[in-house]
Design an enzyme around this catalytic site. Structure first.
Site, PDB file in Angstrom:
ATOM      1  N   ARG A 249      21.668 -17.568  46.441  1.00  0.00           N
ATOM      2  CA  ARG A 249      21.732 -18.799  45.639  1.00  0.00           C
ATOM      3  C   ARG A 249      20.572 -19.735  45.967  1.00  0.00           C
ATOM      4  O   ARG A 249      20.179 -19.878  47.122  1.00  0.00           O
ATOM      5  CB  ARG A 249      23.071 -19.483  45.918  1.00  0.00           C
ATOM      6  CG  ARG A 249      23.242 -20.812  45.224  1.00  0.00           C
ATOM      7  CD  ARG A 249      24.686 -21.228  45.190  1.00  0.00           C
ATOM      8  NE  ARG A 249      25.211 -21.655  46.470  1.00  0.00           N
ATOM      9  CZ  ARG A 249      26.407 -22.243  46.622  1.00  0.00           C
ATOM     10  NH1 ARG A 249      27.189 -22.421  45.573  1.00  0.00           N
ATOM     11  NH2 ARG A 249      26.829 -22.620  47.809  1.00  0.00           N
TER      12      ARG A 249
ATOM     13  N   ARG B  84      40.347 -30.565  51.535  1.00  0.00           N
ATOM     14  CA  ARG B  84      40.301 -29.161  51.921  1.00  0.00           C
ATOM     15  C   ARG B  84      41.423 -28.807  52.897  1.00  0.00           C
ATOM     16  O   ARG B  84      41.527 -27.663  53.309  1.00  0.00           O
ATOM     17  CB  ARG B  84      38.976 -28.877  52.609  1.00  0.00           C
ATOM     18  CG  ARG B  84      37.941 -28.185  51.732  1.00  0.00           C
ATOM     19  CD  ARG B  84      36.673 -28.086  52.560  1.00  0.00           C
ATOM     20  NE  ARG B  84      35.784 -27.053  52.140  1.00  0.00           N
ATOM     21  CZ  ARG B  84      34.762 -27.217  51.306  1.00  0.00           C
ATOM     22  NH1 ARG B  84      34.552 -28.375  50.737  1.00  0.00           N
ATOM     23  NH2 ARG B  84      33.960 -26.219  51.041  1.00  0.00           N
TER      24      ARG B  84
ATOM     25  N   ARG C 114      20.746 -23.043  50.980  1.00  0.00           N
ATOM     26  CA  ARG C 114      21.620 -23.574  52.018  1.00  0.00           C
ATOM     27  C   ARG C 114      21.685 -22.653  53.219  1.00  0.00           C
ATOM     28  O   ARG C 114      21.779 -21.444  53.075  1.00  0.00           O
ATOM     29  CB  ARG C 114      23.026 -23.797  51.453  1.00  0.00           C
ATOM     30  CG  ARG C 114      23.141 -25.098  50.693  1.00  0.00           C
ATOM     31  CD  ARG C 114      24.423 -25.208  49.942  1.00  0.00           C
ATOM     32  NE  ARG C 114      25.610 -24.851  50.723  1.00  0.00           N
ATOM     33  CZ  ARG C 114      26.847 -25.034  50.287  1.00  0.00           C
ATOM     34  NH1 ARG C 114      27.048 -25.579  49.101  1.00  0.00           N
ATOM     35  NH2 ARG C 114      27.874 -24.680  51.019  1.00  0.00           N
TER      36      ARG C 114
ATOM     37  N   ARG D 283      33.696 -19.079  55.591  1.00  0.00           N
ATOM     38  CA  ARG D 283      34.067 -20.105  54.603  1.00  0.00           C
ATOM     39  C   ARG D 283      35.247 -19.638  53.757  1.00  0.00           C
ATOM     40  O   ARG D 283      36.149 -20.414  53.445  1.00  0.00           O
ATOM     41  CB  ARG D 283      32.864 -20.454  53.726  1.00  0.00           C
ATOM     42  CG  ARG D 283      31.884 -21.389  54.425  1.00  0.00           C
ATOM     43  CD  ARG D 283      30.480 -21.262  53.865  1.00  0.00           C
ATOM     44  NE  ARG D 283      30.349 -21.743  52.495  1.00  0.00           N
ATOM     45  CZ  ARG D 283      29.308 -21.457  51.716  1.00  0.00           C
ATOM     46  NH1 ARG D 283      28.329 -20.692  52.161  1.00  0.00           N
ATOM     47  NH2 ARG D 283      29.242 -21.935  50.498  1.00  0.00           N
TER      48      ARG D 283
ATOM     49  N   LYS E 232      32.422 -25.289  41.406  1.00  0.00           N
ATOM     50  CA  LYS E 232      32.890 -26.680  41.412  1.00  0.00           C
ATOM     51  C   LYS E 232      31.725 -27.645  41.151  1.00  0.00           C
ATOM     52  O   LYS E 232      31.836 -28.548  40.335  1.00  0.00           O
ATOM     53  CB  LYS E 232      33.551 -27.037  42.759  1.00  0.00           C
ATOM     54  CG  LYS E 232      34.729 -26.148  43.116  1.00  0.00           C
ATOM     55  CD  LYS E 232      35.399 -26.585  44.414  1.00  0.00           C
ATOM     56  CE  LYS E 232      34.550 -26.435  45.664  1.00  0.00           C
ATOM     57  NZ  LYS E 232      34.352 -25.033  46.109  1.00  0.00           N
TER      58      LYS E 232
HETATM   59  P1  ADP Z   1      31.264 -24.692  49.374  1.00  0.00           P
HETATM   60  O1  ADP Z   1      32.416 -25.130  48.507  1.00  0.00           O
HETATM   61  O2  ADP Z   1      30.271 -23.882  48.623  1.00  0.00           O
HETATM   62  O3  ADP Z   1      31.686 -24.016  50.654  1.00  0.00           O
HETATM   63  P2  ADP Z   1      30.515 -27.442  50.148  1.00  0.00           P
HETATM   64  O4  ADP Z   1      29.167 -27.937  49.850  1.00  0.00           O
HETATM   65  O5  ADP Z   1      31.664 -28.080  49.469  1.00  0.00           O
HETATM   66  O6  ADP Z   1      30.417 -25.908  49.829  1.00  0.00           O
HETATM   67  O7  ADP Z   1      30.816 -27.510  51.727  1.00  0.00           O
HETATM   68  C1  ADP Z   1      29.925 -26.982  52.688  1.00  0.00           C
HETATM   69  C2  ADP Z   1      30.481 -27.147  54.104  1.00  0.00           C
HETATM   70  O8  ADP Z   1      30.686 -28.544  54.394  1.00  0.00           O
HETATM   71  C3  ADP Z   1      31.856 -26.528  54.369  1.00  0.00           C
HETATM   72  O9  ADP Z   1      31.773 -25.156  54.703  1.00  0.00           O
HETATM   73  C4  ADP Z   1      32.354 -27.391  55.539  1.00  0.00           C
HETATM   74  O10 ADP Z   1      31.722 -27.043  56.748  1.00  0.00           O
HETATM   75  C5  ADP Z   1      31.858 -28.782  55.163  1.00  0.00           C
HETATM   76  N1  ADP Z   1      32.843 -29.536  54.354  1.00  0.00           N
HETATM   77  C6  ADP Z   1      32.665 -29.954  53.071  1.00  0.00           C
HETATM   78  N2  ADP Z   1      33.744 -30.637  52.630  1.00  0.00           N
HETATM   79  C7  ADP Z   1      34.636 -30.640  53.659  1.00  0.00           C
HETATM   80  C8  ADP Z   1      35.953 -31.163  53.827  1.00  0.00           C
HETATM   81  N3  ADP Z   1      36.567 -31.814  52.836  1.00  0.00           N
HETATM   82  N4  ADP Z   1      36.555 -30.972  55.026  1.00  0.00           N
HETATM   83  C9  ADP Z   1      35.955 -30.337  56.020  1.00  0.00           C
HETATM   84  N5  ADP Z   1      34.726 -29.795  55.934  1.00  0.00           N
HETATM   85  C10 ADP Z   1      34.060 -29.940  54.761  1.00  0.00           C
END
Ligand code: ADP
Length: 213
Positions: free
Chosen positions: A126, A87, A160, A171, A13
């Site tokens: 990564r 999400r 990360r 996740r 993404k």
């Molecule tokens: P990825 O898609 O690789 O898991 P992101 O950078 O989008 O990574 O998100 C990392 C973390 O941030 C998630 O595992 C969650 O803990 C939090 N997070 C991100 N966006 C949201 C969201 N929209 N709602 C709840 N938690 C979120």
């Protein structure tokens, strides 16, 4: 045009969002990036967010909806790319209401489809360039031998805290339990555009472009 990039962790993404920003002048809104920024703020809220993220769980709807609401107030000539948001179904409803209030619409939801095995391979090992955000991977795409990013020449790379096997398992579980119902939600609204996320970066980008034009 406002779009969502929907898909499991490691689906690509962020990579595709950066391309759309460069090529179409869109504005990327990544709740993951916003939360990673919040966790460095030193506040109690930042500390709580950090713990939840590192376990691979979702941060509360209230916090992320608040972050998005703030950003939507700003200008975005080329439109918004929602990356990692919504999400949950509650977040999806909130986004719909916020866009309605602004007299804006959601034009497409790009669902990036990638096999679980590929997700694990992409995320384990990564590293991201601190200068430009280019993504590397210890086995699939190693950092150049001279230690410099091939895109911008910077030599600091970030890893990360949640890119480890245990958090990743969590996740993925969160994705299938709480986020994948959004596929049906947006299908019912007629905005869902599935693309094959397994191909090379440029092939995926072409599929996305075809879905948007
Ligand atoms: P990825 O898609 O690789 O898991 P992101 O950078 O989008 O990574 O998100 C990392 C973390 O941030 C998630 O595992 C969650 O803990 C939090 N997070 C991100 N966006 C949201 C969201 N929209 N709602 C709840 N938690 C979120």
């Amino acid at each position: 045009m406002n779009i969502i990039l929907l898909g499991p962790p490691g689906a690509g993404k962020g990579t595709q969002a950066r391309k759309l920003v460069e090529e179409r002048g869109m504005t990327q809104l990544s709740t993951g990036d916003m939360l990673r920024e919040a966790r460095t703020s030193g506040t109690e809220m930042g500390q709580r967010v950090a713990e939840v993220m590192d376990r691979g769980e979702l941060v509360t709807d209230e916090i992320v909806i608040g972050l998005i609401e703030e950003k939507l107030a700003g200008e975005a000539g080329g439109g918004f790319i929602f990356d990692g948001f919504p999400r949950t179904l509650a977040q999806a409803d909130a986004l719909g209401a916020l866009l309605d209030k602004l007299g804006q619409s959601l034009d497409a939801v790009i669902e990036m489809r990638v096999d679980d095995a590929a997700l694990v391979a992409r995320i384990a090992g990564r590293a991201t360039c601190g200068g430009c955000g280019e993504v590397y991977n210890d086995t699939l795409r190693p950092i150049p031998a001279d230690g410099k990013c091939s895109n911008c020449g910077a030599s600091d790379f970030k890893r990360r805290a949640d890119d480890n096997e245990e958090s990743l398992k969590q996740r993925l579980m969160e994705y299938y339990k709480k986020t994948s119902p959004l596929i049906g939600y947006y299908h019912a609204k007629g905005t869902l555009r599935p693309v094959d996320g397994m191909g090379a970066m440029d092939a995926v980008a072409s599929e996305i472009a075809a879905a948007l034009d």
